[in-house]
Each structure stands twice: as structure tokens, then as C-alpha cells.
Design a protein around this motif. Structure first.
Motif, PDB file in Angstrom:
ATOM      1  N   GLY A  98       5.332  13.252   1.199  1.00 22.35           N
ATOM      2  CA  GLY A  98       4.400  13.008   2.375  1.00 22.35           C
ATOM      3  C   GLY A  98       3.143  13.609   2.089  1.00 22.35           C
ATOM      4  O   GLY A  98       1.977  13.002   2.410  1.00 22.35           O
ATOM      5  N   SER A 113       6.271   4.543   5.931  1.00 22.49           N
ATOM      6  CA  SER A 113       6.949   5.115   6.683  1.00 22.49           C
ATOM      7  C   SER A 113       8.217   4.419   7.458  1.00 22.49           C
ATOM      8  O   SER A 113       9.315   5.030   7.377  1.00 22.49           O
ATOM      9  CB  SER A 113       6.027   5.852   8.102  1.00 22.49           C
ATOM     10  N   THR A 145       6.721  11.507   7.497  1.00 27.62           N
ATOM     11  CA  THR A 145       5.752  11.185   8.543  1.00 27.62           C
ATOM     12  C   THR A 145       4.823  11.996   8.997  1.00 27.62           C
ATOM     13  O   THR A 145       3.746  11.487   9.417  1.00 27.62           O
ATOM     14  CB  THR A 145       6.349  10.382   9.691  1.00 27.62           C
TER      15      THR A 145
END
Length: 582
Positions: free
Chosen positions: A95, A124, A142
Motif C-alpha cells: 500500500g 482497493s 487502503t
């Protein structure tokens, strides 16, 4: 998720790890394509070493993540909880790297910023779908991507001049992020519920399997018991039958001959009931051979009408035949007649007044043979049970004159064996109709085979009888000597070999089950090692399906106790080639 230390939580964690391993490889190519697209945007405004280095790092981490997820189930040193923590940390790293292009936000055009943000929203969403909504992994990915996206869009909207579309974009991402997390939670709840339902279904399946195994075990035990009981009963009945037949061939006064006749009738009735058990065993063992031939149904129906007429008349009934034309079919004549015999016998048994009708209705290319009675009928709830072994309607006292309750069980097996369409229609107090449907044959029936007739050559015949029951051996000797044969008796394979070496037998009659591990098949094999062409017949009271298959596979003629004298005489004559054609 349940409390981490609970067994159910551990099971769900293990299931989730298996799912992550399966889904891990699916995201590799889509994410790689998305990362290449972002690198293309950066290539227009950033030095090559920056966007190239980022792309290389992102690809390396993507492959690393895929490998870690695929191997999660195979890390024995880690608990399931630790494996999920490892997956979450790998997702954090991915991420962070995927969100790095947002730091170059000001270098992108408006369109490129929107496309990069859409790509991150898409990745996501993919993460939610491929992780069953497991929140630690979802948040780990996320927050560094969409969280950072909302921040940079908000800062871009406020500085240096207020930009409403950028602020709106930031608000949209802020609204989308909790919605995505909520959807992830719902997805994981569905995953947990599905897992519990599968566990419950698996438990039910195990219970059903256990019940099925118990039922099969009970059925096997019943079969073994019946086979053992049948064997033990057949032995003395066979001996009585042999002595009775031998006695009937001697000079007797009228009173003694009448007594012998009644004795033979009683033994015949008992043998018939035992043969019903044998029929069930043969059908279950799959050793019944179908001998297809073309025959005339009308001839069979007329013969059965005459045969069952007296039994019907004793109860004040009549048998009607509803057929006036020849109808030819191609199936096993003996087995098909056995079906009709059982149905007619059953109809007479359960009909107190009225008539029994045997109808043959040919239409198009099929013929339907029906047995219709005006009896008490069968309640709907009982219409399946009447085809079970030993089940009889209205015979709680188990009156042996009403049979053993095997007739319809045999019908059910024979119909399946001959591939005949079968139907039953019955109304309580209004009778029963049982119908059999099969194709019509256009071929002409074959000429009947001639029955062999024994010639008088018994005086030169030496027979070796092997049976571990002395009374049975003596009974066989008494009967066979009335035919003029010379009979030697043995009770085992060893004693049979000794007797055969002393005097060569012309034929061997061996009991199937001898003492211990000894058996008639071994006796025949040992004697044929000395006399290769020695005729042999197995005689057995054993009706176990496994034993029937064993005898069938050995390819040796098998007779079942009690053996009627004419049947035994014909079998010996055929085996020894002592027969000529009439």
C-alpha cells in the motif's frame, strides 16, 4: 471474527489462509498492468531513475506479496494468527509503495491525477474481493493509498487557490473509504457464515455417512446371519431329503409310502422357502445370468392360468386371462415367469373374494403385462415397504403358510436385472394393479431345447462324495447307491485325495464349505491336479453373496442343498456325459 484463541476462530483463520493462497495469484497480472500505467504517467514529468526505480520496487513487492500469500498455509513455524499478521504487514508495504505516486501529485495533469486515483480505488476494491473482506489486510492497504489520496486531493484544493473540484474529490474519497470498509465487514461476515454452514453441512454429512455405514454393516450382518442360518438348516434338510428319497425307492407298504409322501411334501415346502432366501442372495451377489430368448407371452399366460387355477378356486376366486393374440418378447423367460408367479401368488394370497386378472396389452412397439386383483389393496404409505425383505401386510403372527415376505423383494430385483419398466397402482379395499412394460420382439421364437435323458450306465459309475457332515455323506451314499453307483465318502480335501489315489472316481461331489479353511473348490483343484479332466459338482447350503460369487468365478457347477433327487441325477449324468437326447 470470534475471539482469537477459540477453536472456531482458529478454524476460520485457517480457512481464510487457504483462500488467500488460492486468490493470491489472481491479482498479479491486473495489478502489474495498473502499475505500468501509473509509471507511464510519471515518465512524462519525472526523471527515469525515479519512476523506473519505483516501478521496479512495486513489481518486486507485488511478486513478493503473491509468493507470501500462496505459501501461507505451508509455514509450519507460524500460527494461523501470525500468518495473517504477516499478510497484513506485506499489504502495508504494498500500500505504501502503491501510494508513492501521489507524492508527485503536482507533476500530473488533471486527467492523470483522476486516473491514478481511480486505479488506487480499483486496487482497493480488488483487495476487498480477494481477501473476503478481512479488515486488517483491507486497512493495511487502503489507508496508505486512499487515505493518502484524500489528503493530497484536499491539500491541492486549498492551496494556493481554493479549487472546488479537488476538494470534492477529496470528500468523495473520504466517503468511499468507510463505505469500502463497511462492505469489507459485510463480506467477511458472509465468509464466516458460509464457513459455519459448510461446517454444519460437513457434520451432517459425517452423521449421514456414519448412519449409512451402520446400515450397511447391519445389512451385511443380516446377510451373514441368513447365510449361516440357511447353511445350518440346509444341511439336515438335505440329509433328510436324501434318506427320504432313498427310502421311497425301497419296497414299502401303502401306509409307509403315504408317510414318506407327506414327509417329502413337508421337506419340499421348507426347501421352497429356503430357496427364496437363496434367490435374494444370488441377486444381491450379481451371479444370476440372463438368458435372453424370444418367447410367446400368450403361451406363458395360459400356462400360468392353468397352474394357479386350483389355488384360486380353493379360495373361491377365479383367474381371468385378458389376451387373445400371440405377443413375442425377448427377455429371460424363466426369470420373467418367476416375476409373474410371485405376483399371481401374492394376488391370490391377499384377495378374499372376486377375481384375479392377467392381462397382456400390446400397443405400438411395447407390451404391458398386468396382474390385477380385487383384494384389500395396499395403503399408499406401505407401497414402498412391501418390496422390502420379510415385510408382510397383516401378518404380525408370522404365519409360515403366508410365506416369508420375499416374493415382492425378489420381483423388485428381477425387474431391475431385466430392465423392465415396473409400476404399481393400489387403492385400499379396491384392489391392486401391478404392470410390467417391455419391448415387443419381431423375431420368431427359437425351438425349445431337448431335455437330456439318462441312460442306464450307473452300475459302472464310482462317485466320491466330500462332506464334513457325516449324515449328509451317508444320505448321499444311500441315494446314489439306489441308482446303482458305487459311492466313496470323505470329509476333507486330505481324505478325498487319499480315497482318490486308492480308487479313481468318475465324478466328485464336494460340499462348498468344509471344516476350517478347507472348502470344496480347493478339493476339486487338488483332485484335478491328479486327474485333470475329473468331472466335479459343488453342493452347498451356503447362500452368502460372497460365496456365490466365488463359486461362479471358479466356473464349477453349483447345486444348492437340499438337492432334489431328479436334479442331482440329471446334473451327474450331464457332467459325466451319461446323457442322450430324447
Amino acid at each position: 471474527m470470534e475471539r482469537s484463541g477459540s477453536p472456531e476462530a482458529q478454524n476460520i483463520e485457517a480457512e481464510l489462509i487457504r483462500m488467500l493462497a488460492q486468490q493470491g495469484r489472481l491479482t498479479l497480472i491486473p495489478l502489474a498492468v495498473a502499475l505500468c500505467m501509473v509509471a507511464t504517467f510519471a515518465a512524462d514529468s519525472l526523471p527515469q531513475w525515479i519512476w523506473g526505480g519505483w516501478l521496479a520496487l512495486a513489481m518486486l513487492l507485488l511478486v513478493f506479496r503473491t509468493q507470501i500469500f500462496m505459501r501461507l498455509p505451508y509455514y509450519p513455524a507460524l500460527t494461523d494468527h501470525k500468518k495473517l499478521q504477516l499478510a497484513s504487514w506485506v499489504s502495508v508495504c504494498n500500500g505504501v509503495v502503491h501510494g508513492m505516486p501521489l507524492l508527485a501529485f503536482n507533476y500530473f495533469s488533471e486527467l492523470e491525477r483522476a486516473v491514478v486515483t481511480m486505479i488506487l480505488m480499483g486496487t482497493s476494491s480488488i483487495t476487498v474481493a480477494t481477501t473476503a473482506g478481512y479488515k486488517p489486510i483491507i486497512l493495511a492497504y487502503t489507508l496508505p493509498t486512499l487515505g493518502l489520496a484524500s489528503v493530497v486531493w484536499g491539500l491541492h484544493g486549498w492551496q494556493p487557490v481554493f479549487d472546488w473540484p479537488s476538494v470534492a474529490g477529496a470528500l468523495l474519497i473520504i466517503c468511499y473509504l468507510p463505505l469500502l470498509i463497511k462492505l469489507a465487514g459485510n463480506g467477511f461476515s458472509i465468509f464466516e457464515r458460509s464457513y459455519r454452514e459448510r461446517l454444519a453441512q460437513s457434520a451432517v454429512n459425517l452423521q449421514l455417512q456414519s448412519v449409512l455405514e451402520q446400515a450397511e454393516s447391519a445389512s451385511s450382518a443380516k446377510t451373514r446371519f441368513l447365510a449361516s442360518a440357511s447353511h445350518d438348516l440346509r444341511q439336515p434338510i438335505h440329509a433328510l431329503s436324501l434318506f427320504g428319497t432313498a427310502l421311497s425307492k425301497r419296497p414299502l407298504d401303502d401306509e409307509a409310502r403315504d408317510i414318506v409322501g407327506h414327509m417329502e411334501t413337508a421337506l419340499g415346502a421348507l426347501a421352497s422357502q429356503l430357496d427364496s432366501l437363496l434367490d435374494i442372495s444370488k441377486l444381491d451377489a450379481g451371479v444370476v445370468t440372463i438368458n435372453r430368448q424370444t418367447f410367446n407371452l400368450l403361451d406363458m399366460a395360459e400356462r400360468l392360468q392353468i397352474e394357479f387355477g386350483p389355488a384360486a378356486e380353493e379360495k373361491g376366486l377365479s383367474i381371468w386371462l385378458d389376451c387373445y393374440v400371440d405377443v413375442f418378447v425377448d427377455t429371460d423367460e424363466i426369470l420373467f415367469e418367476r416375476i409373474l408367479r410371485n405376483l399371481l401368488s401374492n394376488a391370490i394370497k391377499y384377495t378374499k373374494a372376486g377375481k384375479i386378472m392377467l392381462s397382456i396389452n400390446a400397443e405400438d412397439e411395447v407390451v404391458t403385462v398386468s396382474v390385477v386383483d380385487s383384494g384389500r389393496g395396499i395403503p399408499k404409505a406401505e407401497q414402498q415397504r412391501v418390496f422390502e425383505e420379510f415385510y408382510q401386510l397383516e401378518n404380525p403372527e408370522r404365519d409360515r403358510r403366508k410365506g416369508l415376505g420375499l416374493g415382492l423383494a425378489i420381483v423388485k430385483r428381477l425387474v431391475k436385472l431385466l430392465n423392465i419398466q415396473f409400476s404399481l397402482y393400489s387403492v385400499p379395499n379396491d384392489g391392486t394393479r401391478v404392470s410390467l412394460t417391455l419391448p415387443i420382439s419381431a423375431a420368431a421364437p427359437q425351438a425349445p431345447q431337448l431335455k437330456p435323458k439318462v441312460i442306464s450306465s450307473w452300475n459302472n459309475l464310482r462317485i466320491l462324495v466330500v462332506d464334513d457332515e457325516m449324515e449328509v455323506g451317508l444320505g448321499m451314499q444311500a441315494l446314489l447307491e439306489t441308482f446303482g453307483a458305487t459311492v466313496d465318502i470323505a470329509d476333507s480335501t486330505a481324505s478325498a485325495l487319499k480315497a482318490a489315489l486308492t480308487e479313481k472316481p468318475d465324478i466328485l461331489l464336494a460340499d462348498f464349505r468344509l471344516r476350517g479353511e478347507d472348502n470344496g473348490i480347493e478339493t476339486i483343484r487338488n483332485l484335478r491336479a491328479i486327474y485333470p479332466k475329473l468331472p466335479a459338482i459343488l453342493i452347498s447350503g451356503d447362500t452368502a453373496p460372497d460365496r456365490l460369487r466365488e463359486a461362479n468365478e471358479a466356473g464349477i457347477k453349483l447345486l444348492h442343498k437340499p438337492v432334489a433327487a431328479p436334479v442331482l441325477e440329471d446334473a451327474i449324468a450331464v457332467a459325466c456325459n451319461l446323457a442322450v437326447t430324447e
